[in-house]
Enzyme design. Structure first.
Site, PDB file in Angstrom:
ATOM      1  N   GLU A   1      31.551  37.239  43.404  1.00 57.53           N
ATOM      2  CA  GLU A   1      30.289  36.535  43.664  1.00 57.53           C
ATOM      3  C   GLU A   1      29.043  37.373  43.421  1.00 57.53           C
ATOM      4  O   GLU A   1      27.990  36.831  43.085  1.00 57.53           O
ATOM      5  CB  GLU A   1      30.254  36.090  45.128  1.00 57.53           C
ATOM      6  CG  GLU A   1      31.341  35.128  45.532  1.00 57.53           C
ATOM      7  CD  GLU A   1      31.288  34.862  47.021  1.00 57.53           C
ATOM      8  OE1 GLU A   1      30.734  33.833  47.415  1.00 57.53           O
ATOM      9  OE2 GLU A   1      31.790  35.708  47.790  1.00 57.53           O
TER      10      GLU A   1
ATOM     11  N   CYS B   1      38.355  25.950  28.898  1.00 53.14           N
ATOM     12  CA  CYS B   1      37.543  25.784  27.686  1.00 53.14           C
ATOM     13  C   CYS B   1      38.172  26.458  26.475  1.00 53.14           C
ATOM     14  O   CYS B   1      37.744  26.221  25.349  1.00 53.14           O
ATOM     15  CB  CYS B   1      36.144  26.349  27.904  1.00 53.14           C
ATOM     16  SG  CYS B   1      36.087  28.169  27.937  1.00 53.14           S
TER      17      CYS B   1
END
Length: 1335
Positions: free
Chosen positions: A1287, A120
């Protein structure tokens, strides 16, 4: 190639160079042209609909009115190439390069750690760059507006916004003083300066080395091409025509030409910004033979202000409209600008800035979108439409007849919309706009509204009233009958009561309305009316217009609204959006650590600058290979059906189609018996791959997929939900179960028993780079080179090997970098690689397969939805004695990772709590949806929400604060888990205590309570959640890793290892390890790629252990090399590294070494219910405070404090980035991200237009992250006692969910409703406080 007869020459500039294109296809977008024709691959392709911002470029045109170039950010995927005549395009390559000079925007976003996967980043850079070209010293509000149309799935946005803030005029780091440096920190590189003492002496907060930033000088930017200035100033603008194979584009040069063209072709669409037509053509496959572009007609861009109103040309973009409105509002009296102000407010929320820069006012009005923000305001504001045709001019009202499509009130054949007239409002007239959407920015509204009232002068008697809603019908809906019946009434609560009754009777929302949420949207109809009533009342009071006899009475008992004091009326404003601030704290490195040792320092991501300049090469950025073909997939349109026949004949006759790949073409194994690569005989879900088309171009391949005729015979049953699966006993694997103590006996000896249910919806990975692979067959020995975006190249190698029936040593899989994975590029990417490989073998040519966003979301699956039931027994004190939880997850149509997910979910379900009597059971359901798969957290974010919801319910029942109940039930001392693995909870308690202290939970809860007592319609909530996250795989073999390190004779070092760069910075950390072990500066080290040819038999990069295990392998290789060099170094201690290496070569000492790590011990015996499945735990805690709007359900994240146990962080900047990114991804799971399926199992929420991941506006206004200082007793288990944080932060996003729940509870207390409730989750991807009886 000669251009088609009658085609003109397109002239524009790209990065300062003139482009003359003589063969223009009107169907080609700027994005395609940049990437395919010019090789400018820095501009990325991610969604194709203009909604993600990855393809942002700067478009510049010379403005004749201001005599200056106008620079705007646009999404290249929406811009037709034909529309660029006379324009200058700047891509990320034109801004700066690592080969020449990096621009300050690129440098600051990289050095601010604003890039992880980097996909991005070029779009972010271009949005910031375009902002600076227009506003050299932007405000923070302009910064947030500029980035509203850019999505990022990795970073959590905070560091991106920090980099942009360095250019802002009003930037000051934490607000403590003017210096751009945190008040908690002193200059330095992460080492503790001499003389520093106090409680923060060992902590550091400087992640951004601002002193290293090069200054930005606006005067040094490239000039606008003079040739384009002369073209713009030409008095004669010729008509332009561009002819393609299927479409002709005509851009007339005068209004007369346009009207004549319109008269001849009344059915041809007019194209300005292409923001509506472009996405529709892409998704529906519609082709218009003729497109007319009126962009070069000056009359359609004219703005005229008269005494009665503002007339705006239909070609004006929505961004230009914002500027026009702002200017008029600043110059006119307030009473004349009511409609203009309502429009200006609504425009701030319409799409992203890139789309507003393209979309036109006329296009927005004429599209008659059901979800329009502007048409309701224009309608109530009595706007008029100026129409033109060859027959003359005509004026029609933008009223309910026009909106309903009544022929006499609409455009006639041959007419165009020339301009929109917006009348000035009058004295005693008030106009307001309202909206509520799934996300605060860049999201279509659930409901929008425009409302206007005019009073008889000096009174509160309604003289005229108009109400319009968007989002409740097929177009904007008005309520003329209700408004007519309210004329002559006073502005009182009785009138409001009657208005609500009348509007609900007239504006109906059918039960099967698109978008669902019918009751919620009906609530919004009333909420907006109530807010309108209050805001008008506020205006009347503020201006002292009301005379004493007209003073409204108090609110009635019927509505149960409390008396609203004046100070609360201001709280009915829309939820504000703020640029986030915060502090990131981490432990300083030891002052004795050598300066060149990078471990523990905040080193910038190795590819950061390349991400920012667009020079980082991703899979689809690889140049086209000779004779390369493109593949597109044919997928099932039925959820459960027998395949009667597949007829490719029509597709094979199409131009460019080379082959159709079916299961019969597979020389080896077609997947597994349960999970076929290509469907045989039957399909199990919508989106299952049946066959693939291989063609010369991607366009030809995609078009041909629609010509492959598949005949089905539907089968029963069609199972879509978990409840359906339970009813049909449809499961993928046996039940998983763990027990501790005796729950049945314990339930007999408690004060209270509660039972409840929790639903957690699915989640799309939404990695910014979709699945893509390039397969290149070699000419001999059946060899294949595969370039893929995958987390597991070895698995792809094995899958391709078995599919083609060739040995593994003939298949080499290369991974340079991956544009985000989150678990979604493990198994599914291997399947796609194998299908592409079959195509390559069948045709003997290279094959490239790139999924578009809708395909990716349809095919690949995501996070498993969960349905959990709990039964909890507890004492009055809040101590839980017994807990029984049963969980079901929706695994989809095949097993995939579902059995592992349910195992991990059950193993981790207890979270941080020691409960003596437990029973956990879990089943994975088989349904007719695409197979769900691995996703960050691997079941823990869903499962932990169940036990935390249980804790919250217990607290409510006992009348205790949830954090007190959590604390009472936490693990206390060294203990064993439910599966009998010992661990120490000491870091858990440190994280918890530190979080409570840093967040000042008691003090802020008291302030929230005080706020809630004074605010009936806004409520604040606060929640703290602890976390015990077990890291790793439950098998020793999955923890092994290997590395290969070469030292070359010039002293440079090449490191290769088995981990894959997904954005988490694993390559950066590996070079930090190698630098420390070899005592060589980072500048001498390099990592090229991950390849199965250099490091074989690797394990997937997942489960947060990538840096752990590969770091140990790199360490092992480096230590081997250093041991070989030690005799030479001892003999010549004053020598240089280069001299030692040269001497080793001369003495025939090997300068290459493999490294290996055998892995952590891990096992689990499910028969016995015990084992040691995880090598270690990561602990953390998060406190979030939110404010909800009880009228609309909107929420505002005020503050989040996170404390994480990172051990001894290898790289604090990277680890904090992982925590922040995971937190926001988790907040998205629990609040805004929703997957919707049709009753036939088709995905309805495909792409960012419908599926809303968090945006920059979703970051908490204050976000503080602390990496807990490492304990004195460091473990030698992991590399340098670090911990994997990839995570764990995901679940901490639930603190936002529980804070919302706390705020809803406060609202319910005010209304005398029960507090022990669960936020409904029938549509479980989102938290909906509005579905409580609040509004």
């Amino acid at each position: 190639m000669p251009h088609p007869p009658g085609s003109d020459v397109l002239v524009f500039f790209v990065n300062g160079r003139k482009v003359t294109e003589r063969d223009v296809d009107p169907e080609v977008t700027l994005l395609t042209y940049l990437r395919r024709n010019l090789g400018l691959t820095g501009t990325k392709s991610a969604c194709g609909g203009g909604s993600c911002g990855t393809c942002t470029v700067m478009l510049s045109r010379f403005d004749l009115a201001s005599r200056k170039p106008r620079h705007i950010a646009v999404t290249a995927c929406l811009v037709p190439l034909c529309s660029l005549h006379g324009a200058a395009v700047t891509t990320v390559e034109g801004v700066g390069s690592i080969r020449t000079r990096v621009h300050p925007v690129q440098e600051r976003i990289a050095k601010s750690h604003g890039t992880q996967c980097g996909f991005c980043t070029p779009g972010m850079v271009m949005s910031l760059y375009a902002l600076l070209r227009s506003h050299p010293q932007p405000s923070e509000e302009q910064l947030l507006e500029a980035l509203a149309g850019n999505l990022c799935r990795c970073t959590g946005y905070r560091p991106i916004l920090e980099s942009g803030r360095t250019f802002c005029l009003d930037s000051a780091s934490c607000g403590q003083h003017g210096a751009r440096q945190c008040c908690l920190d002193q200059p330095g590189d992460g080492t503790c300066p001499p003389g520093r003492n106090g409680p923060q002496a060992h902590m550091c907060s400087e992640l951004i080395p601002r002193t290293e930033f090069q200054p930005w000088d606006p005067t040094q930017e490239p000039i606008f091409p003079p040739e384009l200035m002369r073209m713009a100033e030409s008095p004669v603008q010729p008509s332009l025509t561009f002819r393609g194979d299927r479409v002709t584009w005509v851009s007339p040069g005068s209004l007369q030409e346009l009207l004549a063209l319109r008269a001849r072709h009344p059915e041809a669409p007019l194209v300005l910004g292409n923001t509506a037509l472009g996405p529709a053509q892409r998704s529906q496959g519609r082709v218009h033979p003729l497109l007319i572009s009126p962009a070069r007609i000056p009359e359609l861009s004219t703005v005229t202000e008269t005494s009665d109103g503002l007339t705006i040309g239909a070609s004006c973009s929505l961004a230009q409209l914002q500027d026009i409105l702002a200017k008029s509002i600043s110059q006119l009296p307030v009473e004349k600008t009511q409609t203009l102000r309502a429009l200006a407010k609504a425009l701030r929320s319409v799409a992203g800035l890139q789309v507003r820069n393209l979309a036109s006012l006329g296009g927005h009005v004429m599209s008659l979108h059901s979800y329009s923000d502007l048409n309701p305001i224009l309608a109530v504001g009595q706007a008029a439409l100026h129409l033109r045709s060859e027959g003359g001019a005509r004026l029609i009202s933008l009223d309910e007849h026009f909106l309903a499509g009544v022929v006499s009130a609409s455009l006639q054949p041959g007419e165009i919309l020339e301009s929109v007239h917006i009348p000035h409002s009058q004295k005693w007239e008030f106009v307001f706009s309202f909206r509520q959407a799934q996300a605060p920015q860049n999201a279509s509204p659930h409901v929008s509204a425009g409302m206007r009232v005019r009073f008889t002068e000096g009174t509160d008697t309604i003289e005229d009233l108009s109400i319009a809603y968007g989002g409740v019908g097929t177009t904007t809906v008005m309520a003329p009958q209700a408004c007519q019946r309210l004329l002559g009434r006073h502005w009182t609560e009785e009138t409001l009561d009657e208005a609500c009754r009348l509007v609900l009777g007239e504006v109906t929302i059918p039960g099967a309305a698109p978008g669902g949420r019918v009751e919620f949207r009906r609530t919004l109809l009333v909420s907006f009316l109530f807010r309108f009533y209050l805001q008008v009342l506020q205006e009347l009071k503020a201006h002292r217009f009301l005379k004493p006899p007209c003073t409204p009475r108090t609110l009635s008992d019927t509505w149960k609204y409390p008396q609203l004091p004046d100070q609360t009326l201001g709280a009915l404003e829309d939820v504000p959006i703020m640029v986030p601030r915060g502090v990131q704290m981490y432990e300083r490195v030891d002052p004795q650590q050598p300066p060149q040792d990078p471990v523990g320092r905040s080193i910038m991501h190795l590819s950061g600058l390349k991400h920012a300049t667009g020079e980082a090469v991703f899979c689809d950025d690889l140049p086209r290979v000779d004779k390369e073909l493109f593949m597109a997939l044919v997928t099932s349109t039925r959820p459960h059906a027998k395949i009667v026949s597949v007829d490719p004949a029509e597709a094979l006759r199409l131009p460019g189609v080379v082959a159709i790949v079916t299961a019969e073409d597979i020389p080896g194994t077609n997947g597994t018996e349960d999970d076929k690569l290509l469907a045989v005989d039957k399909v199990l879900c919508v989106g299952q791959v049946i066959c693939a088309v291989v063609a010369e171009t991607d366009v030809q391949a995609r078009q041909a997929t629609g010509s492959v005729r598949v005949t089905y015979e539907d089968l029963e049953p069609v199972v879509l939900s978990i409840q359906d699966a339970i009813g049909h006993s449809s499961f993928l694997c046996p039940e998983k179960k763990l027990e501790l103590g005796n729950t049945e006996e314990a339930f007999e000896d408690v004060d209270h028993i509660l039972e409840g249910e929790v639903h957690v919806g699915g989640q799309e990975h939404f990695y910014m780079e979709t699945q893509r692979v390039l397969v290149i067959p070699k000419v001999e020995d059946q060899e294949l080179d595969i370039y893929a975006s995958t987390q597991d190249p070895a698995h792809m190698q094995k899958t391709v090997s078995s599919t083609l029936n060739v040995p593994l040593n003939r298949v080499t899989c290369h991974v340079k970098r991956v544009g985000g994975g989150f678990g979604g590029k493990q198994g599914r990417s291997a399947m796609l690689g194998a299908i592409a490989a079959v195509g390559a073998i069948k045709t003997g040519r290279p094959v490239r397969l790139v999924l578009d966003r809708d395909e990716d979301m349809l095919i690949t699956g995501g996070r498993h939805p969960l349905f959990g039931k709990y039964k909890v027994g507890f004492m009055d004190s809040g101590r839980i004695k017994a807990l029984d939880i049963q969980c079901y997850i929706n695994g989809g149509c095949v097993l995939d990772y579902s059995e592992l997910v349910i195992e991990f979910l059950i193993l981790k379900l207890e979270n941080a709590y020691k409960i003596r009597n437990l029973r956990f059971r879990g089943r994975a359901c088989r349904t007719n949806l695409p197979s769900n798969t691995a996703f960050r957290g691997f079941g823990f974010p869903q499962g932990a929400l169940v036990i935390e919801s249980c804790i919250t319910a217990v607290a409510a029942k006992c009348g205790l604060l949830p954090e007190k109940v959590r604390e009472k039930n936490m693990y206390r001392t060294v203990d064993k888990t439910i599966y009998k693995q010992a661990f120490s909870p000491e870091p858990l308690h440190r994280c918890w205590a530190e979080c409570l202290e840093q967040a000042d939970v008691p003090g802020r809860r008291a302030l929230a309570d005080a706020f809630n007592r004074q605010s009936p319609w806004r409520k604040r909530g606060i929640a703290v959640v602890p976390m015990k996250f077990s890291v790793g795989f439950a098998a020793t073999s999955y923890h092994q890793a290997a590395a290969l390190v070469h030292i070359y004779t010039d002293g440079s070092v090449l490191v290769t290892h088995g981990g894959n760069e997904l954005g988490q910075g694993i390559h950066t950390k590996m070079l930090q390890v190698a630098s420390r072990e070899l005592r060589v500066p980072l500048c001498r080290l390099h990592i090229q790629e991950t390849s199965t040819a250099t490091v074989p038999n690797t394990v997937t990069t997942a489960a947060s252990v990538g840096a752990d295990v590969n770091g140990r392998a790199v360490q092992n290789a480096c230590q081997t090399l250093l041991k070989r060099l030690e005799p030479i170094m001892k003999k010549n201690p004053e020598g240089t590294w280069e001299a030692w290496v040269e001497a080793a070569f001369e003495q025939r000492i090997s300068l290459s070494a493999t490294g290996y790590f055998r892995g952590y011990k891990a096992f689990m015996d499910w028969e016995k219910g015990e084992g040691e499945p995880f090598p270690y735990c990561v602990f953390g805690a998060a406190c979030s405070e939110v404010e909800i709007d009880c009228l609309t359900g909107a929420h505002r994240k005020l503050r989040t404090d996170i404390v994480m146990d990172a051990g001894c962080s290898l790289n604090p900047a990277l680890d904090i980035g992982q925590v922040e990114g995971a937190f926001l991804q988790g907040a998205g799971l629990y609040t805004t991200e929703e997957l919707h399926y049709s009753p036939e199992g088709a995905l309805l929420s495909g792409g960012p237009e419908e599926y809303k991941i968090p945006t920059a506006a979703d970051v908490p206004e204050k976000l503080n992250v602390t990496l807990l200082p490492s304990a004195q007793a460091q473990t030698g288990l992991t590399i340098y006692s670090s911990k994997g944080l990839g995570e764990s932060g995901m679940f901490l996003g639930s603190s936002v969910f529980f804070a919302i729940q706390d705020a809803v509870a406060a609202a319910r207390r005010d209304r005398g409703l029960a507090e022990d409730f669960t936020v409904p989750r029938e549509d479980p991807g989102t938290c909906k406080p509005w579905s409580i009886s609040v509004a």
